[in-house]
Enzyme design. Structure first.
Site, PDB file in Angstrom:
ATOM      1  N   ILE A   1     100.803  54.808  79.143  1.00 40.92           N
ATOM      2  CA  ILE A   1     100.376  53.590  78.827  1.00 40.92           C
ATOM      3  C   ILE A   1     101.739  52.624  78.051  1.00 40.92           C
ATOM      4  CG2 ILE A   1      98.086  53.946  78.565  1.00 40.92           C
ATOM      5  CD1 ILE A   1      98.310  54.056  75.757  1.00 40.92           C
ATOM      6  N   GLY A   2     102.769  53.300  78.152  1.00 41.07           N
ATOM      7  CA  GLY A   2     104.061  52.734  77.627  1.00 41.07           C
ATOM      8  C   GLY A   2     104.791  53.421  76.350  1.00 41.07           C
TER       9      GLY A   2
ATOM     10  N   GLY B   1     105.870  56.499  76.719  1.00 43.28           N
ATOM     11  CA  GLY B   1     106.689  57.292  77.163  1.00 43.28           C
ATOM     12  C   GLY B   1     106.169  58.901  77.223  1.00 43.28           C
TER      13      GLY B   1
ATOM     14  N   SER C   1      95.010  58.628  70.266  1.00 47.02           N
ATOM     15  CA  SER C   1      96.357  59.518  69.996  1.00 47.02           C
ATOM     16  C   SER C   1      96.420  60.725  70.437  1.00 47.02           C
ATOM     17  CB  SER C   1      96.449  59.300  68.285  1.00 47.02           C
ATOM     18  OG  SER C   1      96.455  58.338  67.842  1.00 47.02           O
TER      19      SER C   1
ATOM     20  N   LYS D   1     100.468  66.622  66.627  1.00 39.42           N
ATOM     21  CA  LYS D   1      99.065  66.426  66.292  1.00 39.42           C
ATOM     22  C   LYS D   1      98.679  64.735  66.628  1.00 39.42           C
ATOM     23  CE  LYS D   1      99.386  67.447  61.938  1.00 39.42           C
ATOM     24  NZ  LYS D   1      98.964  67.762  60.399  1.00 39.42           N
TER      25      LYS D   1
ATOM     26  N   GLY E   1     100.176  57.736  67.585  1.00 47.74           N
ATOM     27  CA  GLY E   1      99.949  56.125  67.914  1.00 47.74           C
ATOM     28  C   GLY E   1      99.178  55.690  67.047  1.00 47.74           C
ATOM     29  N   GLU E   2      98.053  56.009  66.756  1.00 56.23           N
ATOM     30  CA  GLU E   2      97.052  55.473  65.644  1.00 56.23           C
ATOM     31  C   GLU E   2      97.685  55.619  64.110  1.00 56.23           C
ATOM     32  OE1 GLU E   2      94.074  56.767  68.267  1.00 56.23           O
ATOM     33  OE2 GLU E   2      93.010  54.875  68.115  1.00 56.23           O
TER      34      GLU E   2
END
Ligand code: MOS
Length: 768
Positions: free
Chosen positions: A493-494, A496, A535, A722, A725-726
């Site tokens: 989704i961007g 990587g 995440s 683990k 993102g979030e």
């Protein structure tokens, strides 16, 4: 069409019920890695920034038509009559569907009580709800015809203030009222008795704004039918989730629906589910026998495809002299929009710190606005905004250092998950290492500046409560020339994802990243992967990628042992070659005759289940320094340290990118972003990037450091990662709020902290 709910409590239930135990090749944890962890630039980076990457908006199929949607201009109304006569006669128009069409009845918002709405619903519950759609030769012809569709509405009373929506006299959106589910109480210990033992008690009510996702790439799909089978290109975080919902909508077997998502420009949770634009494109494609593209405008996106729900949180916290938390008592109210969805999360109150007595009451209400959707750590930044500010105030009252107060309450087990221990717990380490990097001890003691520009420092901690889906499959092919193909259904989704997948295969097979190609996110041709959300993308999928690579490697070594007449135990791989223990020569994969005969080796990998009896979750602690201009109310974040325990750093570059992005979003949440709905009409008042301010590079601190706390988790999964993102956005706004309070000596309880709120706070008595 079915609401996925990744709010913590629901994902806990899903996890318990899933019980999936896929067969796996269970690999021992990696030790030191060479390719994994390196700052490898995105393998598709040039295509993305150079404009050659094909996003849905760029896609052009032969004979493709374009769609425009007719939307209710009223926040609450019923459709009396629709007249398409004039529109249908306009140039280029091929098909029009309205609330009167049979396809309008495709059920929408499915609940256990049945569908709450339909594709084109004559009862419009928010400004922008879909009532008709046009397919035409060009986008402009479609837009012109959509404007020529005549719709007569009967307007209804509107409510957009979510606190007002709870009152008995409020206009009702659904027959069952504005609170479709009862309030939910989570409780442990005896809160009231515990407050009596506290040396300090703090209680405040906080408001957090409704934020809009505004990913760079707008939402959209292209649909076409081929021999009764539906093919869709979608900008989505989860091709499988969209496929499943499309199959349900069109009553097709899963095998008759293909969903692909190639280049994707962000979603942040707003692209986790099937959108009406996709179904509308598919319906118009079936009617016309042509491919149909439906791409939303920025304004349509802002009204209709999700938001972070506004919250009102009242939190009372008590602690002893030494900083030990004794009780937390919270009520959370969330604004769902026009249809039910999760709108609050109490996970942080229940599990971030050790606390034996906690009570949380949560409820969510309907208002005449677009439905909320998952938004980067759904509910968590809201909860952190309240919890981390209250903890700071407790520290002030008790004359304790706020880092020390938090360190006093570090959990050793998950209280919310039956006392299960964590596979690794980096919260204390994030606080310590973050504080050290930031120079917290000195910075927090610095005297207030004399001028009108005040500096302050603050911190906040967080965790993310979803351990990810239990299963994923990947396939890896090794070709005769030693190059590699990875096949996984995960969407990049961007973030990587593709690059990290390539690194994992390159690591395990000891080949160059440039020799690895990644095929992804296509339900017809790639393997099952859960949606890229929560995440979970890396920690759920890369163990499967690694297992597939290990499967290929085992086959390769067996072939080589046979061909080279060696014991397989003496063989290993290095730099694209077979290495024989005790010999100098290296045999390139491409020179193996047996591989040339086979042409390819195929390995299948599945992810092992989560470790039984333990929970693997990421933690974070953020430190901010701000400058507040007390004359203008302007706040600048000038220095920032983000310490993240997300396990292994899979790619140093994408890791830092994620944290940078998360902090940027936190700056928006804390300082600038809020959807404004007109109270009288319910209409969106700031539906453009001119009026809705997201932070840019200009607003990001030039002094930014990301500290990766890697506790070398050997148990969470076979790669040791683990999720990032979030957790990278959860504490950011709260850390900034605490820094602002330190700067001006006044606490601001409502996000975002605007210049006006600074000036108002300073006009209260008692500040610096
Ligand atoms: Mo996220 S809100 O799981 O995309």
């Amino acid at each position: 069409m079915r609401e996925p709910n990744i709010y913590a409590s629901e994902s806990l239930d899903a996890e318990r019920e899933s019980g999936v135990a896929p067969e796996v090749l269970d690999l021992p944890p990696w030790g030191k890695t060479t390719v994994v962890g390196a700052p490898v630039p995105r393998i598709d980076g040039h295509d993305r920034v150079g404009g050659t990457a094909v996003y849905v908006r760029d896609l052009a199929l032969p004979g493709m038509l374009h769609c425009a949607i007719v939307r209710s201009p009223h926040a609450h109304a019923t459709v009396r009559r629709i007249d398409t006569t004039a529109a249908a006669a306009m140039p280029g128009v091929h098909a029009i569907i309205t609330t009167d069409s049979p396809e309008a009845k495709i059920p929408w918002v499915l609940t256990s009580q049945g569908a709450l709405s339909q594709l084109l619903d004559p009862h419009c519950r928010y400004e922008g709800e879909e009532v008709a759609a046009v397919a035409a030769e060009t986008p402009l012809q479609a837009a012109d015809a959509a404007r020529a569709v005549i719709v007569e509405y009967e307007t209804l009373p509107t409510v957009v203030d979510y606190e007002a929506a709870t009152l008995p006299e409020a206009p009702k959106l659904h027959p069952a009222g504005n609170q479709p589910s009862p309030s939910r109480t989570s409780q442990r210990g005896d809160v009231q008795a515990a407050f009596a033992t506290a040396d300090a008690v703090v209680e405040h009510t906080f408001h957090t704004p409704c934020e809009m996702h505004v990913p760079l790439e707008v939402h959209g799909s292209v649909a076409q039918w081929d021999s009764g089978q539906l093919e869709v290109w979608d900008s989505t975080q989860g091709v499988y989730a969209v496929r499943d919902s499309l199959a349900l909508a069109f009553k097709l077997p899963l095998s008759s629906v293909r969903v692909a998502s190639h280049y994707m420009g962000g979603g942040f949770g707003s692209k986790l589910e099937l959108g009406k634009y996709t179904v509308i494109a598919a319906v118009l494609a079936r009617r016309t026998g042509r491919a149909v593209k439906c791409v939303l405008t920025r304004e349509e996106m802002m009204r209709c495809v999700g938001n972070r729900p506004a919250n009102t949180i009242t939190l009372k916290a008590g602690a002893r002299k030494d900083g030990t938390l004794v009780a937390l008592d919270a009520t959370l109210l969330g604004a769902m929009g026009a249809y039910p969805t999760g709108a609050t999360s109490s996970y942080l109150m229940l599990d971030l710190y050790t606390c034996p007595n906690v009570r949380v009451v949560e409820r969510s209400v309907l208002i005449n606005a677009g439905q909320a959707r998952a938004f980067r750590a759904p509910g968590y930044p809201q909860a952190a905004w309240a919890l981390e500010q209250v903890l700071d105030e407790l520290a002030t009252k008790l004359r304790l250092d706020p880092v020390a107060l938090r360190l006093k309450n570090i959990p050793v087990v998950s209280q919310l998950r039956n006392g299960q221990p964590y596979t690794s717990t980096g919260l204390a380490e994030c606080l310590r290492r973050g504080a050290e990097k930031f120079g917290w001890a000195e910075a927090s003691k610095a005297a207030a500046s004399a001028g009108h520009v005040k500096r302050g420092v603050g911190l906040a901690a967080g965790m993310w409560g979803s351990p990810g889906a239990p299963s994923a499959t990947a396939i890896i092919k090794l070709y005769a020339d030693g190059s590699v193909n990875i096949n996984s259904g995960a969407a990049d989704i961007g973030t990587g994802t593709k690059t990290v997948f390539a690194q994992v295969a390159a690591e395990e097979l000891s080949v160059k990243v440039e020799r690895v190609r990644v095929e992804y996110a296509d339900t017809a041709t790639t393997q099952y992967a859960p949606s890229s959300g929560g995440s979970q993308t890396i920690l759920v999928n890369t163990p499967a990628v690694r297992a597939a690579a290990a499967d290929v490697k085992a086959q390769l070594l067996a072939l080589a042992a046979d061909e080279l007449k060696k014991d397989v135990a003496t063989l290993s791989v290095k730099d694209g070659s077979i290495v024989i223990a005790g010999e100098d020569r290296m045999v390139p994969f491409s020179s193996l005759r047996s591989l040339a005969q086979r042409q390819q080796l195929v390995g299948v990998g599945r992810r092992a289940p989560h470790p039984p009896g333990k929970v693997a979750l990421p933690f974070a602690a953020h430190f901010a320094e701000v400058e507040v201009n007390t004359r203008t109310g302007a706040v600048r974040v000038i220095r920032y340290v983000a310490a993240q325990d997300s396990g292994r750093v899979m790619n140093a570059l994408t890791f830092e990118n994620q944290v940078l992005g998360g902090v940027t979003m936190g700056i928006g949440f804390g300082l600038t972003e809020q959807r404004v709905l007109d109270r009288q009409t319910g209409k969106l008042a700031n539906g453009s990037w001119h009026d809705y301010k997201i932070p840019t590079a200009m607003d990001f601190p030039t002094d930014f450091q990301c500290v990766a706390v890697d506790l070398q988790d050997q148990e969470c999964n076979s790669v040791g990662a683990k999720g990032l993102g979030e957790p990278a956005t959860i504490p950011a706004a709260a850390a900034i709020a605490n820094a602002v309070c330190d700067a001006i000596g006044r606490r601001i309880y409502d996000a975002p902290i605007t210049p006006a709120s600074i000036v108002n706070a300073l006009s209260r008595a008692g500040g610096r």
